[in-house]
Design a protein around this motif. Structure first.
Motif, mmCIF file in Angstrom:
data_model
loop_
_atom_site.group_PDB
_atom_site.id
_atom_site.type_symbol
_atom_site.label_atom_id
_atom_site.label_comp_id
_atom_site.label_asym_id
_atom_site.label_seq_id
_atom_site.Cartn_x
_atom_site.Cartn_y
_atom_site.Cartn_z
ATOM 1 N N ALA A 1 32.508 -22.731 -68.963
ATOM 2 C CA ALA A 1 31.711 -23.304 -67.874
ATOM 3 C C ALA A 1 32.350 -23.014 -66.521
ATOM 4 C CB ALA A 1 31.567 -24.815 -68.082
ATOM 5 N N ILE A 2 33.682 -23.040 -66.447
ATOM 6 C CA ILE A 2 34.365 -22.716 -65.193
ATOM 7 C C ILE A 2 34.151 -21.245 -64.844
ATOM 8 C CG2 ILE A 2 36.585 -22.674 -64.008
ATOM 9 C CD1 ILE A 2 37.524 -24.869 -65.974
ATOM 10 N N ALA A 3 34.245 -20.379 -65.846
ATOM 11 C CA ALA A 3 34.026 -18.949 -65.615
ATOM 12 C C ALA A 3 32.592 -18.677 -65.176
ATOM 13 C CB ALA A 3 34.351 -18.163 -66.888
ATOM 14 N N ILE A 4 31.624 -19.315 -65.837
ATOM 15 C CA ILE A 4 30.220 -19.120 -65.492
ATOM 16 C C ILE A 4 29.937 -19.655 -64.085
ATOM 17 C CG2 ILE A 4 27.851 -19.766 -66.079
ATOM 18 C CD1 ILE A 4 29.132 -17.715 -67.967
ATOM 19 N N SER A 5 30.545 -20.785 -63.737
ATOM 20 C CA SER A 5 30.382 -21.330 -62.384
ATOM 21 C C SER A 5 30.890 -20.347 -61.347
ATOM 22 C CB SER A 5 31.136 -22.664 -62.260
ATOM 23 O OG SER A 5 30.629 -23.630 -63.156
ATOM 24 N N THR A 6 32.005 -19.696 -61.643
ATOM 25 C CA THR A 6 32.556 -18.686 -60.735
ATOM 26 C C THR A 6 31.578 -17.534 -60.553
ATOM 27 O OG1 THR A 6 34.787 -19.250 -61.485
ATOM 28 C CG2 THR A 6 34.518 -17.171 -60.318
ATOM 29 N N ALA A 7 31.005 -17.078 -61.664
ATOM 30 C CA ALA A 7 30.049 -15.970 -61.595
ATOM 31 C C ALA A 7 28.808 -16.355 -60.807
ATOM 32 C CB ALA A 7 29.669 -15.526 -63.005
ATOM 33 N N ARG A 8 28.308 -17.565 -61.000
ATOM 34 C CA ARG A 8 27.119 -18.004 -60.266
ATOM 35 C C ARG A 8 27.395 -18.122 -58.769
ATOM 36 N NH1 ARG A 8 23.125 -19.267 -63.829
ATOM 37 N NH2 ARG A 8 23.710 -20.149 -65.850
ATOM 38 N N MET A 9 28.637 -18.419 -58.403
ATOM 39 C CA MET A 9 28.983 -18.548 -56.990
ATOM 40 C C MET A 9 29.305 -17.211 -56.335
ATOM 41 S SD MET A 9 31.109 -22.111 -56.600
ATOM 42 C CE MET A 9 30.676 -22.238 -54.876
ATOM 43 N N GLY A 10 29.252 -16.132 -57.103
ATOM 44 C CA GLY A 10 29.449 -14.811 -56.520
ATOM 45 C C GLY A 10 30.727 -14.109 -56.915
ATOM 46 N N GLY A 11 31.569 -14.752 -57.738
ATOM 47 C CA GLY A 11 32.779 -14.094 -58.199
ATOM 48 C C GLY A 11 32.478 -13.077 -59.285
ATOM 49 N N SER A 12 33.346 -12.084 -59.406
ATOM 50 C CA SER A 12 33.190 -11.069 -60.455
ATOM 51 C C SER A 12 34.160 -11.399 -61.583
ATOM 52 C CB SER A 12 33.483 -9.673 -59.903
ATOM 53 O OG SER A 12 32.562 -9.328 -58.887
ATOM 54 N N VAL A 13 33.625 -11.823 -62.720
ATOM 55 C CA VAL A 13 34.462 -12.191 -63.867
ATOM 56 C C VAL A 13 34.119 -11.275 -65.030
ATOM 57 C CG1 VAL A 13 34.651 -14.578 -63.106
ATOM 58 C CG2 VAL A 13 32.830 -13.959 -64.678
ATOM 59 N N ALA A 14 35.121 -10.785 -65.707
ATOM 60 C CA ALA A 14 34.872 -9.857 -66.809
ATOM 61 C C ALA A 14 35.880 -10.089 -67.926
ATOM 62 C CB ALA A 14 34.955 -8.411 -66.321
ATOM 63 N N ASN A 15 35.363 -10.304 -69.135
ATOM 64 C CA ASN A 15 36.222 -10.408 -70.304
ATOM 65 C C ASN A 15 36.419 -9.035 -70.929
ATOM 66 O OD1 ASN A 15 33.573 -10.214 -71.103
ATOM 67 N ND2 ASN A 15 33.656 -11.865 -72.603
ATOM 68 N N TYR A 16 37.391 -8.958 -71.820
ATOM 69 C CA TYR A 16 37.763 -7.716 -72.494
ATOM 70 C C TYR A 16 38.141 -6.603 -71.517
ATOM 71 C CZ TYR A 16 36.330 -9.930 -76.793
ATOM 72 O OH TYR A 16 36.247 -10.796 -77.858
ATOM 73 N N ILE A 17 38.796 -6.992 -70.429
ATOM 74 C CA ILE A 17 39.343 -6.041 -69.465
ATOM 75 C C ILE A 17 40.861 -6.226 -69.442
ATOM 76 C CG2 ILE A 17 39.422 -5.292 -67.070
ATOM 77 C CD1 ILE A 17 36.781 -4.673 -68.404
ATOM 78 N N GLU A 18 41.582 -5.228 -69.907
ATOM 79 C CA GLU A 18 43.038 -5.309 -70.017
ATOM 80 C C GLU A 18 43.702 -4.624 -68.834
ATOM 81 O OE1 GLU A 18 46.628 -4.039 -73.132
ATOM 82 O OE2 GLU A 18 44.544 -3.430 -73.501
ATOM 83 N N VAL A 19 44.684 -5.298 -68.249
ATOM 84 C CA VAL A 19 45.451 -4.712 -67.150
ATOM 85 C C VAL A 19 46.540 -3.811 -67.742
ATOM 86 C CG1 VAL A 19 47.014 -5.188 -65.231
ATOM 87 C CG2 VAL A 19 44.996 -6.624 -65.584
ATOM 88 N N LEU A 20 46.514 -2.546 -67.337
ATOM 89 C CA LEU A 20 47.476 -1.573 -67.849
ATOM 90 C C LEU A 20 48.686 -1.433 -66.936
ATOM 91 C CD1 LEU A 20 44.974 1.216 -68.971
ATOM 92 C CD2 LEU A 20 45.952 -0.615 -70.356
ATOM 93 N N GLU A 21 48.454 -1.477 -65.628
ATOM 94 C CA GLU A 21 49.544 -1.389 -64.669
ATOM 95 C C GLU A 21 49.094 -1.952 -63.326
ATOM 96 O OE1 GLU A 21 50.425 2.565 -62.977
ATOM 97 O OE2 GLU A 21 48.897 3.357 -64.352
#
Length: 818
Positions: free
Chosen positions: A332-352
């Motif tokens: 719900a916190i993640a979805i709230s962020t997306a609705r407010m205009g934030g870009s949230v993405a799962n299954y994205i791994e930081v390599l460097e």
């Protein structure tokens, strides 16, 4: 509809209607309006008939007003409007007419004394605490209200749209980590007007944040340490957590709620001792107290918790903390962020992490190289500030920024087990304050099952933490100490078991780096990488606030407002009410249990899920096909979850529903249908379906305890074909109802038939020794293994060849008693 124009100064209207601001932005906007003598539009949701009469009666001068009648959910809506120079709009929502009348009376008393100009401040100071005590609906400024309404119902961008933005745009803030802390930071930054991105290696809440004890609490044991050790830091931590506990229940009332927990007392001297501690807990909470704690006599305690061990019981204390669905709260916190205009993405791994020179020539982090784990595509994300909120993976990201940094994370794993609902009352938890290893264990009803835990064992960080059989047995042993002897605490009753890794950290900001931080820590690296670590679920919002404050200062970020997350309703909370489930039953023909589940999971978005539900073809329920007959989860939830960024089958099993956590066997049974529905939604190929099936089963086996207690030690079966046929026939003779397995009732019936006296304890011992899978049943494979063991007289660790098993040997060796 009759129309009248209402002209009034904003101070008088604020006094009259009890307008109050719950955040900094609101206060600033109102102050600006007052200074400019600007009259804003005002809308109030009260009884139109009463409002017209009261407003007219309360004014000392003729007042004209606009009254607009409309039907909305069967209630009248009154809009009071006044045209201002700047055309701003303020919306005011009032609860009961009792409070509205109190406000009017207060305004009359002030205006009669000629204090109209100063009355605004006086009345607000007088009315505000009353409205707070009576749980009035929060009123926010024009900007806040408009933004709140806009984000609450704005459509969710697709994951593909998010990824495109991440690849092409530059962000103010990049948050690494999609747990409670990471999503909290992302929501805070987004709500302040910062262009924010958040990435998570797996699914949102896939790690520790979905594997908690499901409590929102201040920490009774921390308060005990604060008092006895005169530790001010511990006290502040408890005070902060209790404040955040109240806020979380307020902003997500569909997901979080007050929950009573019983503390049984078995020594008389403990009654005043524990009573003083629990009352201190209430006192520290102050106005944020959920409900008052109370003492129960032995009789009353057993009425509330019949399964409790009654021998030597002296009484019990009951106090209140909060309980929630941790994974859904995280989402719900993640979805709230997306609705407010934030870009949230799962299954994205930081390599460097990328670095560049700032205007002063200092090398600072400026972005990251990432990989989409679904498509294997790699790309770069640009950001002015990077925040590391990765929990147990804290050091992994820190070392990307500077390989010479000293590690600060000290991971510890905690195991929870799930038992059937009959192990606890539906509305009362239990706290064991003194286990054999010095920790506390909670025994809580949750999601129609009973949750017990937790343990505390040092571990290594891993993507797939697994519960061990020893930890499960430890919890069962502790549970037995508090339950009545009639309650047979069996290994076979364990429906699921999981392990979460606590990200305990040493504070690098202190000289004594060997001590574990009891609260969260915020570290600023030389390259401006900001790390937030430690803390707990309850204080995620406060941790996020402090982190974003630090990011703004360190990275010189420009915001449009201060922190807004205190009181900011999360996704699903805006239109939720305790009776919302009734409309779901009436409008969609859903079962009562299903409707309650949807309302308490999705809040006001439950209607969107219900619209996706298919017809059952039955007279009742009309719609809502279940994923599993024993649980209220619907097939429609799988389709809705895909719209909320579920990418893999385990996302549904573990987080979008809680099947894997509630009953791992039910999750395995529902898996094929989940994959079918996701295939329809995501157009999976045959090979992808097979991969998802294997991946999900591995998850259930390794991380949810599916294979634990399955009898890893086995005895070779060395029988001739004739012997096997004979023993199969004997097995069937014991299985009276042709179930395919033998239970304790079958054994009881057998020994009664042959006239041999066997006690109940012996019966259970016999079954337990033979039952390799520890599911209170003996199948044909276990039956044959036992025979083989007896035949070869092996004293192996599984059976032990106890006297109880030799008792059964007559059953196995005698001729058939048909």
């Amino acid at each position: 509809m009759s129309e009248f124009k209402l002209h009034h100064h904003v101070s008088e209207l604020m006094n009259l209607l009890g307008v109050r601001s719950t955040d900094t932005v609101g206060a600033e906007v109102y102050t600006e309006m007052l200074q400019k003598n600007t009259t804003p539009y005002i809308t109030t949701q009260v009884s139109a008939h009463q409002a017209k009469r009261k407003i007219a009666e309360s004014s000392t001068t003729p007042i004209e007003f606009l009254a607009k009648y409309d039907e909305l959910k069967g209630k009248k809506i009154l809009e009071l409007r006044s045209t201002g120079a700047e055309g701003k709009t303020v919306e005011v929502k009032l609860g009961t007419m009792r409070n509205f009348h109190t406000i009017l009376k207060s305004f009359q008393r002030v205006s009669k004394k000629g204090l109209v100009i100063g009355g605004g401040v006086c009345v607000i100071a007088y009315v505000y605490p009353k409205l707070k005590r009576q749980n009035q609906v929060a009123v926010v400024s024009a900007a806040t209200m408009d933004a709140d309404k806009k984000y609450a119902w704005s459509p969710l961008p697709t994951r593909e749209d998010m990824l495109k933005s991440l690849e092409t745009e530059e962000y103010d803030v990049l948050v690494i980590g999609g747990g409670a802390t990471g999503t909290g930071v992302a929501l805070d930054a987004t709500s302040r007007g910062l262009k924010t991105a958040m990435v998570e290696k797996y699914d949102f809440s896939s790690g520790t944040s979905s594997r908690s004890t499901k409590l929102i609490h201040g920490g009774v044991r921390y308060l005990q340490k604060a008092v006895f050790n005169l530790d001010l830091e511990q006290y502040r931590m408890v005070k902060e957590a209790l404040t955040e506990r109240a806020n979380l229940i307020e902003i997500a009332p569909h997901l979080a709620y007050p929950f009573p927990i019983m503390l049984p007392i078995y020594k008389y001297w403990q009654i005043p001792y524990f009573w003083a501690g629990i009352k201190m807990y209430d006192f520290v909470a102050g106005k944020q107290k959920l409900k008052s704690s109370y003492y129960l006599s032995k009789k009353k305690a057993l009425e509330k918790f019949p399964m409790l061990k009654k021998e030597a019981l002296k009484g019990a204390l009951v106090y209140y903390d909060g309980q929630h669905d941790d994974a859904r709260m995280n989402i719900a916190i993640a979805i709230s962020t997306a609705r407010m205009g934030g870009s949230v993405a799962n299954y994205i791994e930081v390599l460097e992490l990328h670095k560049s020179k700032d205007e002063n020539g200092k090398e600072v982090v400026s972005g990251a190289r990432v990989k989409d784990r679904i498509t294997d595509k790699e790309f770069n994300i640009k950001a002015k500030c990077i925040i590391n909120a990765t929990g147990p993976y804290t050091d992994h990201i820190r070392l990307m920024g500077n390989k010479d940094d000293q590690k600060i994370c000290q991971p510890s794993q905690g195991v929870h087990i799930v038992l059937p609902d009959y192990y606890s009352p539906e509305d009362m938890g239990l706290l064991d304050p003194d286990t054999s290893d010095g920790r506390v264990i909670f025994f809580l009803p949750w999601q129609k099952v009973t949750l017990a835990g937790t343990t505390d064992v040092a571990c290594e960080v891993t993507d797939k933490p697994s519960p061990s059989e020893n930890e499960i047995q430890f919890i069962l042993s502790e549970v037995r100490n508090y339950l009545h002897q009639d309650v047979d605490v069996r290994r076979g009753d364990v429906l699921s078991a999981w392990c979460g890794i606590r990200p305990l950290v040493m504070d690098p900001n202190k000289s004594d780096t060997q001590s574990i931080a009891r609260n969260h820590i915020i570290e600023i690296s030389e390259n401006n990488l900001i790390t937030i670590a430690g803390g707990k679920w309850t204080t995620y919002r406060h941790m996020a606030e402090e982190t974003v404050d630090k990011a703004i200062d360190v990275c010189n970020l420009k915001t449009t407002s201060g922190c807004r997350t205190k009181g900011l309703m999360l996704d699903g909370a805006h239109g939720w009410s305790p009776t919302l489930f009734i409309r779901l039953v009436q409008d969609f023909g859903l079962e009562n249990e299903v409707a309650k589940h949807l309302a308490s999971t999705y809040g006001d978005k439950a209607f969107k899920v219900a619209k996706l539900a298919t017809l059952t073809g039955k007279r009742w329920p009309v719609s809502g096909k279940r994923l599993h007959e024993e649980f209220p989860y619907l097939e429609a939830e799988v389709r809705y979850a895909v719209r909320e960024y579920a990418c893999r089958a385990v996302d549904i099993l573990a987080r979008r529903t809680r099947l894997a956590f509630c009953n791992v066997h039910a999750a395995e049974e529902a898996l094929p249908r989940i994959i079918e529905i996701m295939t329809e939604e995501l157009k999976w190929s045959k090979s992808r379906q097979q991969a998802e099936m294997e991946h999900a089963k591995q998850f259930l086996r390794r991380e949810m305890g599916l294979d634990l207690g399955a009898g890893t030690s086995s005895v070779p079966i060395n029988f001739t074909k004739d012997e096997i046929n004979m023993y199969v026939k004997r097995f069937k003779s014991l299985d009276y109802e042709n179930k395919g397995f033998i239970t304790v009732n079958d054994l009881r019936r057998y020994f009664k038939k042959i006239g041999e006296r066997v006690t109940e304890d012996q019966l259970h011992d016999i079954l337990n020794e033979v039952d390799l899978n520890k599911n209170a049943q003996v199948d044909i494979g276990e039956f044959l293994q036992l025979l083989s063991s007896l035949k070869s007289h092996k004293n192996n660790p599984v059976y032990g060849i106890k006297s109880s098993v030799y008792k059964m040997k007559s059953l196995l060796s005698d001729s058939d008693h048909d």
